[in-house]
Design an enzyme around this catalytic site. Sequence first.
Site, PDB file in Angstrom:
ATOM      1  N   GLU A 357      49.382  -8.492 -29.085  1.00 29.33           N
ATOM      2  CA  GLU A 357      48.394  -8.953 -30.067  1.00 29.33           C
ATOM      3  C   GLU A 357      48.984  -8.870 -31.485  1.00 29.33           C
ATOM      4  O   GLU A 357      48.642  -9.652 -32.358  1.00 29.33           O
ATOM      5  CB  GLU A 357      47.097  -8.139 -29.978  1.00 29.33           C
ATOM      6  N   HIS A 388      57.292   0.206  -5.592  1.00 33.47           N
ATOM      7  CA  HIS A 388      56.820  -0.373  -4.330  1.00 33.47           C
ATOM      8  C   HIS A 388      56.086  -1.683  -4.572  1.00 33.47           C
ATOM      9  O   HIS A 388      55.356  -2.160  -3.698  1.00 33.47           O
ATOM     10  CB  HIS A 388      55.901   0.623  -3.615  1.00 33.47           C
ATOM     11  N   LYS A 507      36.508 -17.161 -28.552  1.00 34.80           N
ATOM     12  CA  LYS A 507      35.149 -16.618 -28.715  1.00 34.80           C
ATOM     13  C   LYS A 507      34.176 -17.739 -29.073  1.00 34.80           C
ATOM     14  O   LYS A 507      33.064 -17.811 -28.557  1.00 34.80           O
ATOM     15  CB  LYS A 507      35.133 -15.552 -29.812  1.00 34.80           C
TER      16      LYS A 507
END
Length: 543
Positions: A357, A388, A507
């Site tokens: 960000e 793994h 947004k």
Amino acid sequence: MTVDQSPAWLALNRHADEVRDQHLKDMFEEDHHRFQKFSFRAAHCLADFSKQRITDATLQQLIKLAEQQQLPQKIEALFTGEHVNTSENRPALHTALRQPKEIPLVLQGVDISKEIHCSLERMEALVEQIHNGQWRGYDGSPIKTVVNIGVGGSDLGPLMTCRALNLFTTDEIRDIDLHFVSSMDGSQLARLLNQIDPASTLFIVSSKSFSTIDTLANSNTAREWLVNASGLPVELISQHHFIGVTASPSKASEWGIPEKNQLHFWDWTGGRYSMWSAIGMAIALQTGNTNFRRLLAGAHEMDTHFRSAPLTRNLPVLLAMVGIWNINFLNIHAHAVLPYDGRLQHLPAYLEQLEMESNGKSVTLNGEKFNYSTCPILWGEVGPNAQHAFYQLLHQGTESVMCDFIAPALRYKEHGDELKAQHQLALANCLAQSRLLALGDSVLEDAANAPSHKRYRGNQPSTTIMIDELTPESFGALIAMYEHKVYVQSVIWEINPFDQWGVELGKQVATSLLDQLTTPSAASTDCSTAGLIQFIQQQRQEA
Ligand code: F6P
């Protein structure tokens, strides 16, 4: 002229032509002193860069680039409150949040150090009230459960730190059951509200802007739950069950948080740099005020090192410059964060926000487009578990990936041999993986005879960051080191690491799509979005 046209950058380009084809195994064979040369210590941390594809000349030239970009002056600008956040025309003073009270910092005639410590002391007083059972719920019950509602910087820092320091507490602290709620879809709340007791639950609404829809949606649901459970008016519920931590007091008041329940911080604290402010209240609730201060002290130690150490021995600077080398000169655009300590499980998510960000930008401070790469794709996982999962790609895939291995040298001092042995096991794996990634199967005698699907090419660069042991101080220093690394890279790339305009449009579009989802006739979008809306509406009608 952008930085990629500058003399120091062009020199590094030429230098990279010489280094690019060298393999780390040859570098280690040629020079047995790489660890002594390329590992550095400060503020509880040791950073070993010897498994990076660097030579003495690389570091020298990277430091020249940093000097050319006036890094020392830019570091001073950060600490002294210059408006380094240019698009929002304000300073970024997270370092002031961990500065001791005695050191004044005057900003436009106001000693902000005093304000910071006032806010800190208010937070500590509230924490004490909750710990000693003075803060009561609507029926007089002392608070047993605290839920932090926030997202991004108002969630990740406190969550990460509470998990990292979960063994740190002090005797006077009553056990508080602590939860974090962030996701706008209500998943966390839906489960949690069935398990907790409304009368003894306190919500901390953490939001710099107090207008983030995710946080407001969760807070509204929580408040409605409390009103329904108690049968009491909203005002009374807000007084007993909500604390607001914000840089927008008027919005918090509008939502209904009484002023006495508000803790404030400042617009010059970036959301992702805010865990050192009252946003860290959950940390203080879990570990105690003393340990919260120890966390601040550790970060301040790293700040002091960053501000005063020469560039050639400066941990955040070196971490950043080695990153620049990988990204811009060795063309590596993936970065894995691999803590070998389960308590650091949320560090990768925290760094995803901090790094991506901050530095996921493609225009300079002057608004000029440029052609060089900035922040790489960063992801991570607790190392032993990642072994793994995605280590296959690190060892044998086609992508170059730079890795940060992070581990404490000491652990389980007060525990039995079994857990101590588990720590040794984790450390052995940490060292084995970084060794194998660097040297490939040359670590084995007869690897060359193995079939190609069993070969390990190596030459994947990594930094190993060891802390002495995981304490509030070392953890504070570690996080501050990464914050400063991000700043240094932004200085080199000439970008603003303190804004995040790239999250705004989503947004707005979501707001208009919410209308279209709830008002069927209003749909006017691209055919994909319209088709998906239609599918959702059909499902709703058929349900
Ligand atoms: O939308 C991104 C963002 O603004 C982050 O930068 C921030 O940490 C997060 O949302 C939460 O913001 P706030 O603390 O204002 O609710």
